[in-house]
Design a protein around this motif. Structure first.
Motif, PDB file in Angstrom:
ATOM      1  N   ARG A 121       0.827  -1.209   0.000  1.00 37.82           N
ATOM      2  CA  ARG A 121       0.000   0.000   0.000  1.00 37.82           C
ATOM      3  C   ARG A 121       0.861   1.258   0.000  1.00 37.82           C
ATOM      4  O   ARG A 121       0.537   2.242  -0.675  1.00 37.82           O
ATOM      5  CB  ARG A 121      -0.901   0.004   1.234  1.00 37.82           C
ATOM      6  CG  ARG A 121      -2.069  -0.940   1.156  1.00 37.82           C
ATOM      7  CD  ARG A 121      -3.116  -0.430   0.178  1.00 37.82           C
ATOM      8  NE  ARG A 121      -3.668   0.858   0.612  1.00 37.82           N
ATOM      9  CZ  ARG A 121      -4.450   1.608  -0.143  1.00 37.82           C
ATOM     10  NH1 ARG A 121      -4.743   1.232  -1.376  1.00 37.82           N
ATOM     11  NH2 ARG A 121      -4.925   2.755   0.314  1.00 37.82           N
ATOM     12  N   ARG A 123       3.726   1.630  -1.378  1.00 38.17           N
ATOM     13  CA  ARG A 123       4.223   1.837  -2.745  1.00 38.17           C
ATOM     14  C   ARG A 123       3.183   2.511  -3.613  1.00 38.17           C
ATOM     15  O   ARG A 123       3.496   3.356  -4.451  1.00 38.17           O
ATOM     16  CB  ARG A 123       4.620   0.498  -3.365  1.00 38.17           C
ATOM     17  CG  ARG A 123       5.843  -0.164  -2.756  1.00 38.17           C
ATOM     18  CD  ARG A 123       6.365  -1.254  -3.664  1.00 38.17           C
ATOM     19  NE  ARG A 123       7.490  -1.969  -3.055  1.00 38.17           N
ATOM     20  CZ  ARG A 123       7.425  -3.165  -2.504  1.00 38.17           C
ATOM     21  NH1 ARG A 123       6.252  -3.802  -2.468  1.00 38.17           N
ATOM     22  NH2 ARG A 123       8.479  -3.737  -1.987  1.00 38.17           N
ATOM     23  N   ARG A 124       1.909   2.126  -3.395  1.00 35.70           N
ATOM     24  CA  ARG A 124       0.854   2.648  -4.267  1.00 35.70           C
ATOM     25  C   ARG A 124       0.381   4.040  -3.853  1.00 35.70           C
ATOM     26  O   ARG A 124       0.176   4.896  -4.712  1.00 35.70           O
ATOM     27  CB  ARG A 124      -0.340   1.680  -4.275  1.00 35.70           C
ATOM     28  CG  ARG A 124      -0.043   0.344  -4.951  1.00 35.70           C
ATOM     29  CD  ARG A 124      -1.314  -0.437  -5.200  1.00 35.70           C
ATOM     30  NE  ARG A 124      -1.945  -0.864  -3.968  1.00 35.70           N
ATOM     31  CZ  ARG A 124      -1.629  -1.982  -3.315  1.00 35.70           C
ATOM     32  NH1 ARG A 124      -0.673  -2.771  -3.772  1.00 35.70           N
ATOM     33  NH2 ARG A 124      -2.264  -2.317  -2.206  1.00 35.70           N
ATOM     34  N   VAL A 125       0.192   4.255  -2.551  1.00 30.32           N
ATOM     35  CA  VAL A 125      -0.437   5.513  -2.121  1.00 30.32           C
ATOM     36  C   VAL A 125       0.543   6.537  -1.554  1.00 30.32           C
ATOM     37  O   VAL A 125       0.184   7.699  -1.370  1.00 30.32           O
ATOM     38  CB  VAL A 125      -1.546   5.248  -1.085  1.00 30.32           C
ATOM     39  CG1 VAL A 125      -2.579   4.295  -1.646  1.00 30.32           C
ATOM     40  CG2 VAL A 125      -0.973   4.706   0.223  1.00 30.32           C
ATOM     41  N   ARG A 126       1.781   6.113  -1.278  1.00 33.34           N
ATOM     42  CA  ARG A 126       2.769   7.057  -0.752  1.00 33.34           C
ATOM     43  C   ARG A 126       4.053   7.031  -1.562  1.00 33.34           C
ATOM     44  O   ARG A 126       5.089   7.489  -1.107  1.00 33.34           O
ATOM     45  CB  ARG A 126       3.083   6.742   0.721  1.00 33.34           C
ATOM     46  CG  ARG A 126       1.915   6.908   1.660  1.00 33.34           C
ATOM     47  CD  ARG A 126       1.486   8.362   1.797  1.00 33.34           C
ATOM     48  NE  ARG A 126       0.464   8.527   2.813  1.00 33.34           N
ATOM     49  CZ  ARG A 126      -0.851   8.494   2.563  1.00 33.34           C
ATOM     50  NH1 ARG A 126      -1.272   8.307   1.308  1.00 33.34           N
ATOM     51  NH2 ARG A 126      -1.735   8.647   3.527  1.00 33.34           N
ATOM     52  N   GLN A 127       4.001   6.463  -2.758  1.00 32.06           N
ATOM     53  CA  GLN A 127       5.163   6.396  -3.649  1.00 32.06           C
ATOM     54  C   GLN A 127       6.395   5.785  -2.963  1.00 32.06           C
ATOM     55  O   GLN A 127       7.539   6.151  -3.245  1.00 32.06           O
ATOM     56  CB  GLN A 127       5.529   7.790  -4.189  1.00 32.06           C
ATOM     57  CG  GLN A 127       4.547   8.365  -5.189  1.00 32.06           C
ATOM     58  CD  GLN A 127       3.254   8.821  -4.514  1.00 32.06           C
ATOM     59  OE1 GLN A 127       3.290   9.587  -3.551  1.00 32.06           O
ATOM     60  NE2 GLN A 127       2.122   8.356  -5.015  1.00 32.06           N
ATOM     61  N   ASP A 128       6.118   4.854  -2.055  1.00 37.24           N
ATOM     62  CA  ASP A 128       7.172   4.097  -1.371  1.00 37.24           C
ATOM     63  C   ASP A 128       8.150   4.995  -0.622  1.00 37.24           C
ATOM     64  O   ASP A 128       9.329   4.692  -0.495  1.00 37.24           O
ATOM     65  CB  ASP A 128       7.938   3.220  -2.370  1.00 37.24           C
ATOM     66  CG  ASP A 128       8.558   2.016  -1.677  1.00 37.24           C
ATOM     67  OD1 ASP A 128       8.108   1.672  -0.569  1.00 37.24           O
ATOM     68  OD2 ASP A 128       9.490   1.430  -2.231  1.00 37.24           O
ATOM     69  N   LYS A 129       7.650   6.134  -0.137  1.00 39.88           N
ATOM     70  CA  LYS A 129       8.509   6.999   0.661  1.00 39.88           C
ATOM     71  C   LYS A 129       8.859   6.283   1.964  1.00 39.88           C
ATOM     72  O   LYS A 129       8.073   5.506   2.491  1.00 39.88           O
ATOM     73  CB  LYS A 129       7.794   8.321   0.960  1.00 39.88           C
ATOM     74  CG  LYS A 129       7.561   9.189  -0.274  1.00 39.88           C
ATOM     75  CD  LYS A 129       6.969  10.522   0.096  1.00 39.88           C
ATOM     76  CE  LYS A 129       5.538  10.377   0.596  1.00 39.88           C
ATOM     77  NZ  LYS A 129       4.889  11.698   0.809  1.00 39.88           N
ATOM     78  N   LYS A 131       9.007   5.417   5.580  1.00 36.46           N
ATOM     79  CA  LYS A 131       8.084   5.702   6.680  1.00 36.46           C
ATOM     80  C   LYS A 131       8.571   5.010   7.943  1.00 36.46           C
ATOM     81  O   LYS A 131       9.080   3.884   7.897  1.00 36.46           O
ATOM     82  CB  LYS A 131       6.671   5.206   6.341  1.00 36.46           C
ATOM     83  CG  LYS A 131       6.022   5.933   5.179  1.00 36.46           C
ATOM     84  CD  LYS A 131       5.531   7.291   5.601  1.00 36.46           C
ATOM     85  CE  LYS A 131       4.880   8.026   4.446  1.00 36.46           C
ATOM     86  NZ  LYS A 131       4.364   9.337   4.831  1.00 36.46           N
TER      87      LYS A 131
END
Length: 233
Positions: A121, A123-129, A131
């Motif tokens: 998730r 990768r999809r919604v936070r561009q894999d930043k 965290k």
């Protein structure tokens, strides 16, 4: 935060010891044949304001005359069973939600599966930043299997003192508001509960979630100022 760990553990242990001692007294006096009213009076004399209040329901049973009609019992309406929710969120909003099946045991293997889904998730919604996640000290969260998975998935964890729901934003911020929304509603199926929870989460603004994280920072500061003592509000 080291002080928070040691003080928190001592406070939680003291509360649990006090609770267990009073319950042991109740069990002993009950076995002797003492009435609930008598037990409460004796404990009140000894413990004062610290006396357990859980006996109030039992006491009310003693105030009915023996010839009084039996109390009416309301018909139990079938409702949805308890639904276990796992949720991950940040300042921008909800990242991942899971509803666990009835009877599911949350062990290390199950939690690692959740972490893998969370990584997807992100990768999809936070561009894999990158965290940093906050995990409490439940055994599935601290096991070697979970720690290895966190390293492999590159999900660093923020240190969190044990027995500290006052420093867990889901406990002191998100869940109380969600429960307030759900309170009084009747759901016939688990699916209805899940749908309402998802709807409520989607309706919250980014500012709502940012406010929860700001409150976490405030509580961290208060905890440090109080030498690790609990933060009630």
């Amino acid at each position: 935060m080291c002080a928070a760990i040691s003080v928190g553990e001592k406070m939680a242990s003291a509360r649990n010891d006090h609770l267990m001692k009073q319950r042991s007294v109740i069990e002993f006096l009950t076995a002797e044949g003492c009435s609930t009213v008598a037990i409460h009076k004796r404990m009140k004399d000894v413990y004062g304001d610290a006396c357990l209040t859980e006996e109030s329901k039992m006491q009310s049973m003693q105030y009915r005359h023996k010839n009084s009609p039996a109390p009416k019992k309301f018909k139990v309406v079938a409702s949805a069973r308890k639904v276990l929710l796992k949720i991950f969120w940040d300042m921008e909003g909800i990242v991942h939600i899971e509803f666990l099946e009835q009877g599911t045991t949350i062990n290390s293997e199950r939690y690692v599966s959740t972490l893998r889904a969370l990584k997807g998730r992100l990768r999809r919604v936070r561009q894999d930043k990158v965290k940093e996640g906050q995990h409490d000290k439940a055994r599935p969260h601290t096991s070697r299997q979970t720690q290895c998975a966190l390293q492999q998935l590159k999900l660093p964890a923020i240190p969190h003192p044990p027995y500290s729901p006052d420093l867990a934003p889901s406990d002191f911020f998100l869940f109380p508001l969600l429960k307030k929304h759900l309170k009084g509603n009747h759901y016939e199926t688990d699916a209805e509960v899940e749908a309402d929870v998802r709807s409520w989460c989607r309706s919250q603004t980014p500012e709502f979630f940012a406010d929860g994280m700001r409150k976490l920072v405030q509580r961290w500061r208060l905890c440090i100022e109080r030498d690790g003592d609990y933060v009630e509000k």
